[in-house]
Design an enzyme around this catalytic site. Structure first.
Site, short mmCIF file in Angstrom:
data_model
loop_
_atom_site.label_atom_id
_atom_site.label_comp_id
_atom_site.label_asym_id
_atom_site.label_seq_id
_atom_site.Cartn_x
_atom_site.Cartn_y
_atom_site.Cartn_z
N LYS A 13 20.10 18.25 15.27
CA LYS A 13 21.38 17.62 14.86
C LYS A 13 21.37 17.21 13.39
O LYS A 13 22.28 17.51 12.64
CB LYS A 13 21.67 16.36 15.71
CG LYS A 13 21.72 16.57 17.20
CD LYS A 13 22.11 15.30 17.93
CE LYS A 13 21.13 14.16 17.78
NZ LYS A 13 19.83 14.38 18.44
N ARG A 89 25.63 7.17 21.83
CA ARG A 89 24.38 7.40 22.54
C ARG A 89 24.53 7.09 24.03
O ARG A 89 23.65 7.37 24.82
CB ARG A 89 23.38 6.44 21.92
CG ARG A 89 21.93 6.77 21.85
CD ARG A 89 21.59 7.94 21.00
NE ARG A 89 20.20 7.98 20.63
CZ ARG A 89 19.76 8.21 19.41
NH1 ARG A 89 20.59 8.41 18.42
NH2 ARG A 89 18.46 8.28 19.17
N ARG A 123 7.75 17.69 12.48
CA ARG A 123 8.79 17.17 11.58
C ARG A 123 8.19 16.27 10.49
O ARG A 123 7.39 15.39 10.78
CB ARG A 123 9.82 16.41 12.40
CG ARG A 123 10.91 15.76 11.57
CD ARG A 123 12.16 15.55 12.33
NE ARG A 123 12.08 14.57 13.39
CZ ARG A 123 13.10 14.25 14.19
NH1 ARG A 123 14.27 14.88 14.04
NH2 ARG A 123 12.98 13.36 15.13
N ARG A 166 7.65 10.22 11.38
CA ARG A 166 8.17 9.02 12.05
C ARG A 166 7.21 8.56 13.15
O ARG A 166 6.69 9.38 13.89
CB ARG A 166 9.54 9.32 12.67
CG ARG A 166 10.66 9.35 11.65
CD ARG A 166 11.94 9.94 12.19
NE ARG A 166 12.37 9.43 13.49
CZ ARG A 166 13.50 9.78 14.08
NH1 ARG A 166 14.33 10.63 13.48
NH2 ARG A 166 13.83 9.29 15.25
N ARG A 177 11.93 9.23 24.81
CA ARG A 177 13.25 9.38 24.18
C ARG A 177 14.05 10.49 24.87
O ARG A 177 15.27 10.38 25.03
CB ARG A 177 13.09 9.69 22.68
CG ARG A 177 12.62 8.46 21.89
CD ARG A 177 12.12 8.81 20.50
NE ARG A 177 13.12 9.46 19.66
CZ ARG A 177 12.82 10.26 18.64
NH1 ARG A 177 11.57 10.53 18.33
NH2 ARG A 177 13.77 10.79 17.92
P1 AMP Z 1 17.50 9.01 15.81
O1 AMP Z 1 17.14 9.16 14.36
O2 AMP Z 1 18.93 9.37 16.10
O3 AMP Z 1 16.51 9.69 16.72
O4 AMP Z 1 17.41 7.42 16.12
C1 AMP Z 1 16.20 6.72 15.98
C2 AMP Z 1 16.26 5.44 16.77
O5 AMP Z 1 17.30 4.60 16.25
C3 AMP Z 1 16.58 5.60 18.24
O6 AMP Z 1 15.45 5.94 19.03
C4 AMP Z 1 17.13 4.22 18.57
O7 AMP Z 1 16.09 3.27 18.66
C5 AMP Z 1 17.94 3.89 17.31
N1 AMP Z 1 19.33 4.38 17.42
C6 AMP Z 1 19.93 5.33 16.67
N2 AMP Z 1 21.21 5.49 17.02
C7 AMP Z 1 21.44 4.65 18.04
C8 AMP Z 1 22.57 4.37 18.86
N3 AMP Z 1 23.74 5.02 18.69
N4 AMP Z 1 22.44 3.41 19.82
C9 AMP Z 1 21.29 2.75 20.01
N5 AMP Z 1 20.17 2.98 19.29
C10 AMP Z 1 20.24 3.91 18.30
#
Ligand code: AMP
Length: 221
Positions: A13, A89, A123, A166, A177
């Protein structure tokens, strides 16, 4: 154009949003994950709490997410459209988004879990500008995904920033996740399918291969 990127963590994404869609459409790539990673190191009141949640692979509480997103969507550069990555989410967030704005497309990025786990392990991200690289070389299950390497190992080509991995990209956390994704986020596909705005992207190669496919889907080819 207003676009939501859906799909499991690591499916692609962020890469498609930042490297293909945002420059093509001239709208910002809004990643709630990036916003929270910035908040986690900002030294704000919320920093420690957010860092703990992200490192465990849990979800940040909806009220915090919505506040952050409303604020970001209110900024000047988002007035002509945006690409949302990592939001909504869960169903509550999708319903709250409906109250704020409409969307034109939901791009649903699909990739098998076992490939995702290998891809996430490779990554690497620039600490300074967020540009995404990948050291994994994947050729299986009809998928040809060569590595996306920087010219100098560990250094970003764009800004000479340091590349890092990360903490939540560790395999055990990625599996958690993914579980959370199937439980909370995947049901949103049906929610948007009922509106007829979902377009599926089946990933079978790197960004160069996927670029024409994605542009065609949004009518820009
Ligand atoms: P991502 O980079 O999208 O994988 O997000 C990394 C982390 O940020 C996730 O595992 C959550 O802890 C937090 N996070 C990102 N977007 C959201 C969301 N829309 N709702 C809740 N937590 C989020």
């Amino acid at each position: 154009m207003k676009i939501i990127m859906l799909g499991a963590p690591g499916a692609g994404k962020g890469t498609y949003a930042s490297k293909i869609l945002a420059p093509e459409l001239n709208v910002p790539h809004i990643s709630t994950g990036d916003l929270f990673r910035a908040e986690a190191v900002s030294g704000s009141e919320l920093s420690a709490k957010i860092k703990e949640i992200i490192d465990k692979g849990d979800l940040v509480p909806d009220e915090i997410v919505i506040d952050m997103l409303k604020n970001r969507l209110g900024q000047d550069d988002a007035q002509n459209g945006f690409i949302l990555d990592g939001f909504p989410r869960n169903m509550e967030q999708a319903k709250m988004l409906d109250e704020i704005t409409d969307v034109d497309f939901v791009l649903n990025v699909r990739l098998a879990d076992e490939i995702i786990i290998k891809k996430i392990a490779g990554r690497r991200i620039c600490r300074k500008c967020g540009y995404i690289y990948n050291v994994a070389d994947i050729h299986e299950g009809g998928i040809d995904m060569p590595p996306l390497l920087p010219e100098k190992e560990g250094i970003c080509d764009k800004c000479s920033g340091e590349l890092y991995q990360r903490d939540d990209d560790a395999e055990a956390i990625v599996r958690d996740r993914l579980k959370l994704y199937y439980e909370k986020t995947a049901p949103l596909i049906e929610y948007y399918e009922k509106r007829g705005i979902v377009k599926n992207i089946d990933v079978n190669g790197g960004p160069d291969i996927m670029r024409p496919v994605i542009l065609k889907l949004i009518g820009k080819a």
